[in-house]
Design an enzyme around this catalytic site. Structure first.
Site, mmCIF file in Angstrom:
data_model
loop_
_atom_site.group_PDB
_atom_site.id
_atom_site.type_symbol
_atom_site.label_atom_id
_atom_site.label_comp_id
_atom_site.label_asym_id
_atom_site.label_seq_id
_atom_site.Cartn_x
_atom_site.Cartn_y
_atom_site.Cartn_z
ATOM 1 N N ASN A 1 0.660 -1.203 -0.041
ATOM 2 C CA ASN A 1 0.123 0.015 -0.048
ATOM 3 C C ASN A 1 0.913 1.173 0.084
ATOM 4 O O ASN A 1 0.387 2.469 0.121
ATOM 5 C CB ASN A 1 -1.005 0.024 1.193
ATOM 6 N N ILE B 1 0.946 6.858 0.231
ATOM 7 C CA ILE B 1 0.506 5.938 1.102
ATOM 8 C C ILE B 1 -1.137 5.614 0.426
ATOM 9 O O ILE B 1 -1.954 6.721 0.299
ATOM 10 C CB ILE B 1 0.364 6.240 2.596
ATOM 11 N N CYS B 2 -1.568 4.570 0.176
ATOM 12 C CA CYS B 2 -2.844 4.129 -0.309
ATOM 13 C C CYS B 2 -3.538 4.030 1.140
ATOM 14 O O CYS B 2 -3.626 2.877 1.671
ATOM 15 C CB CYS B 2 -3.066 3.095 -1.100
ATOM 16 N N LEU B 3 -4.410 4.907 1.689
ATOM 17 C CA LEU B 3 -5.100 4.723 3.020
ATOM 18 C C LEU B 3 -6.313 5.681 2.950
ATOM 19 O O LEU B 3 -6.135 6.800 2.832
ATOM 20 C CB LEU B 3 -4.243 5.006 4.069
#
Length: 152
Positions: free
Chosen positions: A77, A84-86
């Site tokens: 992620n 950041i993939c959040l």
């Protein structure tokens, strides 16, 4: 004005009562912060120190801070640029950012993401499939990167 007083409050709380394994400080100006997250025990990031950059926008807290890893990390992620993939790092409708969230919550969520990747919403497809289908190799690579880039 709201951003300044809120950020000052948040930074003072982060200095006096930081979440476990997390430190955060001002890097010159109020909108430019740095943070360190210690890799959690029982994760491939154990004993690693990961540096992050936090840029706080003018519209904070109505807009989420931009956070990225400065330390390379092998993670499904997090991409090679440290992005950041959040979901809580993005505004609705695609994201879940709310003004009630704060920098401490974001850093704790990133620390949790490090411990428990989400391979179904990857930024790095190859690392994600490795995590899903060859976990031993993923763990080996993540440990190697941690030793190489995040070791003390």
């Amino acid at each position: 004005m709201q951003r300044t007083s809120r950020l000052s409050r948040e930074l003072s709380l982060l200095a006096t009562e930081p979440p476990p394994g997390i430190t955060c400080w001002q890097n010159g100006q109020l909108n430019d912060l740095r943070a360190q997250i210690l890799g959690g025990a029982d994760t491939p990031y154990d004993k690693g120190i990961f540096n992050l950059e936090i840029i706080v926008p003018e519209r904070y807290p109505f807009e989420p801070p931009k956070i990225r890893f400065l330390t390379p990390i092998y993670h499904p992620n997090i991409d090679s640029a440290g992005r950041i993939c959040l979901d809580i790092l993005k505004l609705p409708p695609k994201g879940a950012w709310r003004p009630s969230l704060n920098i401490s919550t974001l850093l704790t969520s990133i620390q949790l993401l490090m411990a428990e990747p989400n391979p179904d919403d990857p930024l790095m497809a190859d690392i994600s499939s490795e995590y899903k289908y060859n976990k031993q190799l993923f763990l080996l690579n993540a440990r190697e990167w941690t030793a190489k880039y995040a070791g003390q």
